[in-house]
Scaffold this active site. Structure first.
Site, PDB file in Angstrom:
ATOM      1  CE1 TYR A   1      41.857 -14.878  72.215  1.00 53.60           C
ATOM      2  CE2 TYR A   1      42.859 -17.147  73.292  1.00 53.60           C
ATOM      3  CZ  TYR A   1      41.797 -16.336  72.510  1.00 53.60           C
ATOM      4  OH  TYR A   1      40.687 -16.994  72.118  1.00 53.60           O
TER       5      TYR A   1
ATOM      6  CD  GLU B   1      38.060 -14.413  71.968  1.00 53.21           C
ATOM      7  OE1 GLU B   1      37.419 -13.682  71.774  1.00 53.21           O
ATOM      8  OE2 GLU B   1      38.893 -15.303  71.241  1.00 53.21           O
TER       9      GLU B   1
END
Ligand code: GDP
Ligand code: MN
Length: 399
Positions: free
Chosen positions: A119, A207
Site C-alpha cells: 500500500y 492512493e
C-alpha cells in the site's frame, strides 16, 4: 474532484509510473475486441465507479458465479460474459452506501501475476502542512481496518517542500515496504514519479492499493485513486475534462454552476446560511434539537438575488426536505437581497414545507418588511437557538 481508475492510471503513466496495459469500454459489444487487443492469457475486468472496495462489492442483480466488481478472466469469452453482467448493473461496496452505483464503464486490463500486495498513498497532511507518504506492507486490504487493528503496520513520512523529493525518501519507502536490491531501486524511482505527479497535477490524494510486486520481480500499480484540489482546477483543463458528472450528485452539480458551496446530506431540514462557520453551527444546532440537516449550504458573502433563488430551488427540489431554515447574519450579504431571492424562488417553485427565517445584520428591517409583505407563510425567529427549535418542532409536528 475525483476521476476513474483508468483515467488516474493514464495520468500516472505520463510520469513513467508502471501500470498495466488496459482499455476502457462503455458497451459489452466492445469487450471481446479489447480483450483480443490486450492479448491475455489473463485479463482483469474492472468496474469503473468513483468508490473503492469494488473487488469485494456485490451487484444488485447477481448472476451465477458473481464475484464482485473486479474479476479475473481466463478467456476472451469470459471477459465478454463479465462485461455483460457488469455494465448497466448496480455495484454496492462498503464505500457506495446501500444504494450502490451504476456501472457505465469498464476497464479491461492485462492480468498481472502477483507475488505481494503493498500500500502507498500520498496526501497533504494538514497538521504538518506537508505532503506525506503513507505506506504499508498490508496492501490490497481496507487500509482503515489496518490502521485500526495494527497501526504499527502503517508508516508515514513527510517531504520538506524546501528540498522536494530526495533519494532518501525512496530509501525510506523501500525499507518500510521491505524491498531490497533491484526492487528497492524501482521503489526509489516510483517514489519520485508519484511525488512529481502529485505536485504537478495539484492532487490532494493519490492512493495506490495495491502496489504489487509481480512474480517476475517488478513493481506495478494495480489500482489508482486520485483526488484533485478544487481550487487549482483552473490550472488543469485537461483534468477537468475527465470529470464524470454521472458520478456526482445532481444537486451539487447545479450548485456548482452558481458557485454555491453546497454538500448534499441525508437529513430532513434544508439549510440556507451565509458563511461556512455559521452553516456548520446551524447544522450542529439542528442535530442538538434532534433532527438532521439535509445539506450544507453557504450562499457566500456577496450573494446576488439570482444566487439566492438558485440555492432555494436546489433545497426545495430535494424530496427529503421536510422543512427549511434560513439563517442569515447580514454583513456584505444584505438581508433585503436574501428576502427578494427567497420570494422570487417561492413564486417559481412554490413552498410546501414549513420555512423558518432568522435574519440579522445589514438591512434586517428591510428584509423582514419584504418577507412580511409577501404573504408567505414564514415562521420568523429571533436568534439561532430559537430558529432551530422552531424548525425542528415544525418538522416533528408535521409527521
Ligand atoms: P478495489 O477492490 O476497488 O480496491 O479494486 P482493485 O483494483 O484494488 O482490485 C481488487 C483486488 O483485485 C486487488 O487487491 C487484487 O488482489 C486483485 N487484482 C487486481 N488486478 C489484478 C491482476 O492484474 N491480477 C491479479 N491476480 N489480481 C488482481
Ligand atoms: Mn484497490
Amino acid at each position: 474532484m475525483n476521476i476513474h481508475e483508468y483515467q488516474a492510471k493514464a495520468v500516472l503513466k505520463e510520469f513513467g509510473v508502471p501500470v498495466s496495459h488496459g482499455k476502457a469500454i462503455f458497451k459489452p459489444e466492445d469487450a471481446a475486441a479489447a480483450a483480443k487487443e490486450l492479448g491475455g492469457p489473463i485479463w482483469v475486468v474492472k468496474s469503473q465507479i468513483h468508490a473503492g472496495g469494488r473487488g469485494k462489492g456485490t451487484f444488485k442483480e447477481p448472476e451465477a458465479g458473481d464475484k464482485g466488481g473486479v474479476r479475473l478472466a481466463k478467456s476472451v469469452e469470459e471477459v465478454e460474459t463479465f462485461a455483460r453482467q457488469m455494465l448497466g448493473n448496480t455495484l454496492v461496496t462498503v464505500q457506495t452506501g446501500p444504494a450502490g452505483k451504476q456501472v457505465h464503464r469498464l476497464y479491461i486490463e492485462d492480468g498481472s501475476e502477483i507475488a505481494t500486495e503493498l500500500y502507498v498513498s500520498i496526501l497533504v497532511d494538514r497538521s504538518t502542512s506537508r505532503i506525506s507518504f503513507v505506506v504499508s506492507t498490508e496492501g490490497g486490504m481496507d487500509i482503515e481496518a489496518v490502521a485500526h487493528a495494527t497501526p504499527e503496520k502503517i508508516i508515514t513520512f513527510a517531504v520538506d517542500p524546501a528540498t522536494g523529493i530526495m533519494p532518501h525518501h525512496g530509501r525510506t519507502l523501500a525499507r518500510a515496504l521491505g524491498l531490497t536490491g533491484d526492487l528497492a531501486k524501482q521503489a526509489g524511482t516510483l517514489t519520485e514519479q508519484l511525488y512529481t505527479a502529485f505536485v504537478t497535477k495539484d492532487m490532494t490524494m493519490l492512493e495506490i492499493n495495491p502496489l504489487v510486486v509481480t512474480k517476475d520481480g517488478k513493481l506495478r500499480c494495480l489500482d489508482a485513486k486520485i483526488a484533485f484540489e478544487g481550487n487549482s482546477l483552473y490550472r488543469h483543463p485537461d483534468m477537468v475534462a475527465l470529470r464524470d458528472l454521472t458520478e456526482e450528485d445532481d444537486k451539487e452539480i447545479e450548485a456548482s454552476k452558481y458557485d454555491l458551496s453546497y454538500v448534499a446530506l441525508d437529513g430532513t431540514i434544508g439549510c440556507m446560511v451565509n458563511g461556512a462557520g455559521l452553516a456548520m453551527a446551524t447544522m450542529d444546532i439542528i442535530k442538538l434539537y434532534g433532527e438532521e440537516p439535509a445539506n450544507f449550504l453557504d450562499v457566500g458573502g456577496g450573494a446576488s438575488k439570482e444566487k439566492v433563488t438558485a440555492a432555494f430551488k436546489i433545497i426545495t427540489a430535494d424530496p427529503n426536505v421536510k422543512g427549511i431554515l434560513i439563517n442569515i447574519f447580514g454583513g456584505i450579504m444584505k438581508c433585503d437581497v436574501l428576502a427578494e431571492g427567497v420570494i422570487a424562488a417561492v413564486k417559481e417553485v412554490g413552498l410546501n414545507v414549513p420555512l423558518v427565517v432568522r435574519l440579522e445584520g445589514t438591512n434586517v428591517d428591510k428584509g423582514k418588511a419584504i418577507i412580511n409583505a409577501s404573504g408567505l407563510n414564514v415562521i420568523s425567529a429571533d436568534d439561532l437557538d430559537d430558529a432551530a427549535q422552531k424548525i425542528v418542532n415544525a418538522v416533528k409536528g408535521a409527521r
